[in-house]
Design a protein around this motif. Structure first.
Motif, PDB file in Angstrom:
ATOM      1  N   ILE A 131       0.855  -1.186   0.000  1.00 55.43           N
ATOM      2  CA  ILE A 131       0.000   0.000   0.000  1.00 55.43           C
ATOM      3  C   ILE A 131       0.893   1.238   0.000  1.00 55.43           C
ATOM      4  O   ILE A 131       1.953   1.252   0.645  1.00 55.43           O
ATOM      5  CB  ILE A 131      -0.969  -0.033   1.214  1.00 55.43           C
ATOM      6  N   ASN A 132       0.492   2.259  -0.724  1.00 53.91           N
ATOM      7  CA  ASN A 132       1.375   3.389  -1.022  1.00 53.91           C
ATOM      8  C   ASN A 132       1.402   4.426   0.105  1.00 53.91           C
ATOM      9  O   ASN A 132       1.051   5.589  -0.080  1.00 53.91           O
ATOM     10  CB  ASN A 132       0.947   4.041  -2.336  1.00 53.91           C
ATOM     11  N   ALA A 133       1.847   3.983   1.288  1.00 53.79           N
ATOM     12  CA  ALA A 133       2.029   4.883   2.421  1.00 53.79           C
ATOM     13  C   ALA A 133       2.870   4.175   3.469  1.00 53.79           C
ATOM     14  O   ALA A 133       2.731   2.967   3.657  1.00 53.79           O
ATOM     15  CB  ALA A 133       0.691   5.301   3.016  1.00 53.79           C
ATOM     16  N   ARG A 134       3.740   4.915   4.121  1.00 52.63           N
ATOM     17  CA  ARG A 134       4.547   4.322   5.182  1.00 52.63           C
ATOM     18  C   ARG A 134       3.730   4.117   6.454  1.00 52.63           C
ATOM     19  O   ARG A 134       4.039   3.246   7.265  1.00 52.63           O
ATOM     20  CB  ARG A 134       5.756   5.214   5.477  1.00 52.63           C
ATOM     21  N   GLU A 135       2.704   4.932   6.644  1.00 55.67           N
ATOM     22  CA  GLU A 135       1.785   4.762   7.763  1.00 55.67           C
ATOM     23  C   GLU A 135       0.362   4.756   7.199  1.00 55.67           C
ATOM     24  O   GLU A 135      -0.361   5.740   7.285  1.00 55.67           O
ATOM     25  CB  GLU A 135       1.974   5.874   8.792  1.00 55.67           C
ATOM     26  N   PRO A 136      -0.053   3.640   6.603  1.00 56.26           N
ATOM     27  CA  PRO A 136      -1.332   3.597   5.891  1.00 56.26           C
ATOM     28  C   PRO A 136      -2.530   3.763   6.826  1.00 56.26           C
ATOM     29  O   PRO A 136      -2.467   3.452   8.023  1.00 56.26           O
ATOM     30  CB  PRO A 136      -1.326   2.195   5.260  1.00 56.26           C
ATOM     31  N   SER A 137      -3.630   4.205   6.236  1.00 55.88           N
ATOM     32  CA  SER A 137      -4.891   4.303   6.967  1.00 55.88           C
ATOM     33  C   SER A 137      -5.968   3.419   6.359  1.00 55.88           C
ATOM     34  O   SER A 137      -6.992   3.172   7.005  1.00 55.88           O
ATOM     35  CB  SER A 137      -5.378   5.761   7.000  1.00 55.88           C
ATOM     36  N   ARG A 138      -5.738   2.929   5.125  1.00 53.44           N
ATOM     37  CA  ARG A 138      -6.796   2.207   4.411  1.00 53.44           C
ATOM     38  C   ARG A 138      -6.458   0.717   4.269  1.00 53.44           C
ATOM     39  O   ARG A 138      -6.599   0.134   3.200  1.00 53.44           O
ATOM     40  CB  ARG A 138      -7.030   2.843   3.034  1.00 53.44           C
ATOM     41  N   TRP A 139      -6.038   0.105   5.368  1.00 54.64           N
ATOM     42  CA  TRP A 139      -5.698  -1.320   5.338  1.00 54.64           C
ATOM     43  C   TRP A 139      -6.881  -2.165   4.861  1.00 54.64           C
ATOM     44  O   TRP A 139      -6.723  -3.066   4.019  1.00 54.64           O
ATOM     45  CB  TRP A 139      -5.297  -1.786   6.730  1.00 54.64           C
ATOM     46  N   ALA A 140      -8.052  -1.905   5.420  1.00 51.60           N
ATOM     47  CA  ALA A 140      -9.220  -2.738   5.120  1.00 51.60           C
ATOM     48  C   ALA A 140      -9.615  -2.625   3.651  1.00 51.60           C
ATOM     49  O   ALA A 140     -10.026  -3.622   3.037  1.00 51.60           O
ATOM     50  CB  ALA A 140     -10.393  -2.347   6.022  1.00 51.60           C
ATOM     51  N   ASP A 141      -9.498  -1.429   3.073  1.00 50.08           N
ATOM     52  CA  ASP A 141      -9.826  -1.267   1.650  1.00 50.08           C
ATOM     53  C   ASP A 141      -8.877  -2.087   0.787  1.00 50.08           C
ATOM     54  O   ASP A 141      -9.309  -2.741  -0.173  1.00 50.08           O
ATOM     55  CB  ASP A 141      -9.731   0.211   1.261  1.00 50.08           C
ATOM     56  N   ALA A 142      -7.582  -2.047   1.111  1.00 48.84           N
ATOM     57  CA  ALA A 142      -6.610  -2.818   0.343  1.00 48.84           C
ATOM     58  C   ALA A 142      -6.886  -4.308   0.459  1.00 48.84           C
ATOM     59  O   ALA A 142      -6.839  -5.044  -0.535  1.00 48.84           O
ATOM     60  CB  ALA A 142      -5.199  -2.494   0.829  1.00 48.84           C
ATOM     61  N   ALA A 143      -7.196  -4.778   1.667  1.00 51.44           N
ATOM     62  CA  ALA A 143      -7.486  -6.202   1.865  1.00 51.44           C
ATOM     63  C   ALA A 143      -8.735  -6.617   1.096  1.00 51.44           C
ATOM     64  O   ALA A 143      -8.786  -7.713   0.514  1.00 51.44           O
ATOM     65  CB  ALA A 143      -7.655  -6.486   3.349  1.00 51.44           C
ATOM     66  N   ARG A 144      -9.730  -5.731   1.068  1.00 50.60           N
ATOM     67  CA  ARG A 144     -10.965  -6.055   0.342  1.00 50.60           C
ATOM     68  C   ARG A 144     -10.696  -6.203  -1.153  1.00 50.60           C
ATOM     69  O   ARG A 144     -11.214  -7.127  -1.800  1.00 50.60           O
ATOM     70  CB  ARG A 144     -12.010  -4.956   0.594  1.00 50.60           C
TER      71      ARG A 144
END
Length: 260
Positions: free
Chosen positions: A129-142
């Motif tokens: 995911i394109n961030a060192r401290e991501p916020s959208r983990w669940a979206d990427a997993a989905r």
């Protein structure tokens, strides 16, 4: 329902790993086998000179996995051969915080774990995911679950896996999904590229894309699209194979030293 093996290079307690678990475990049989500590940028290294072990660890909320005292590639080997004892439907490596595009693919433990799985003949995905401290983990997993379901009834050649890079935004804000090439830049040209980045910061062209060509993985990701890059384990350059055979290796035999 599919049988899924999850792994990563950030360690057994990584948030990205368990974001995948939370998504896939709703509908699939999931096993986790990951390094016992961070093993970023170890490439496709394996352990040869010390014993490997798999320790079952409790993550909480009824979740558990196997911590492997080795590399991401070791974790896949042990996960398939020893823990599962069979080839799973999918091996998914990630979610890595920070992109794995361009030359970084060669160094990445996240990508190496998927490559190892592909060598076992498993369908494999490495995801970042394109961030060192991501916020959208669940979206990427989905998205990764949706991709796995799409791929489940299709085939790719043996030894081919998918490297996926996802913007750190809600899926509804993603501009599209594109199949992309691995971006390659001559490492000797990086100072020149960096100078161009500084020079073009105020221009209309996104300066981050100067490191990549059109359609390259990094350019696609920087345009707020999901990048899917098919990667081959076969490193043979088939385009030049026949040409090199015409170089005339045996026209002049190597001289042998020593007296007759």
């Amino acid at each position: 329902m599919m049988n899924i093996l999850l792994t990563n290079d950030d360690g057994i307690f990584s948030r990205g790993l368990w974001s995948l678990y939370d998504q896939f475990s709703k509908r699939h049989d999931v096993t986790v086998a990951a390094p016992d500590r961070e093993r970023s940028a170890v490439g496709h290294g394996i352990t040869l000179r010390r014993p490997l072990s798999a320790e079952k660890v409790d993550i909480g909320d009824g979740r558990s996995g196997y911590a492997i005292n080795g590399t991401p590639a070791d974790s896949v080997k042990i996960g398939i051969r020893e823990i599962l004892g069979r080839r799973p439907n999918f091996v998914i490596s990630g979610i890595n915080p920070g992109p794995n595009t361009g030359v970084n693919i060669h160094y990445s433990g996240t990508v190496a774990a998927a490559r190892e799985a592909a060598l076992f003949g498993a369908k494999a995905i490495s995801v970042s995911i394109n961030a060192r401290e991501p916020s959208r983990w669940a979206d990427a997993a989905r998205f990764i679950e949706e991709l796995a379901v799409l791929w489940a009834d299709k085939s790719l050649p043996f030894g081919t896996f998918l490297n996926v890079n996802i913007p750190d935004v809600p899926l509804e804000s993603v501009r599209g999904v594109k199949v992309s090439r691995q971006g390659l830049i001559d490492l000797m040209d990086i100072p020149a590229a960096s100078a161009k980045l500084q020079k073009n910061t105020a221009s209309e062209k996104d300066p981050k894309n100067l490191m990549y060509g059109p359609g390259d993985d990094g350019a696609v990701l920087n345009d707020n699209c999901i990048s899917i890059t098919p990667i081959k384990c076969d490193s043979t350059d088939h385009d030049v194979f026949e040409g090199i055979q015409t170089w005339g290796f045996m026209e002049k035999k190597p001289a042998h030293g020593g007296a007759a």
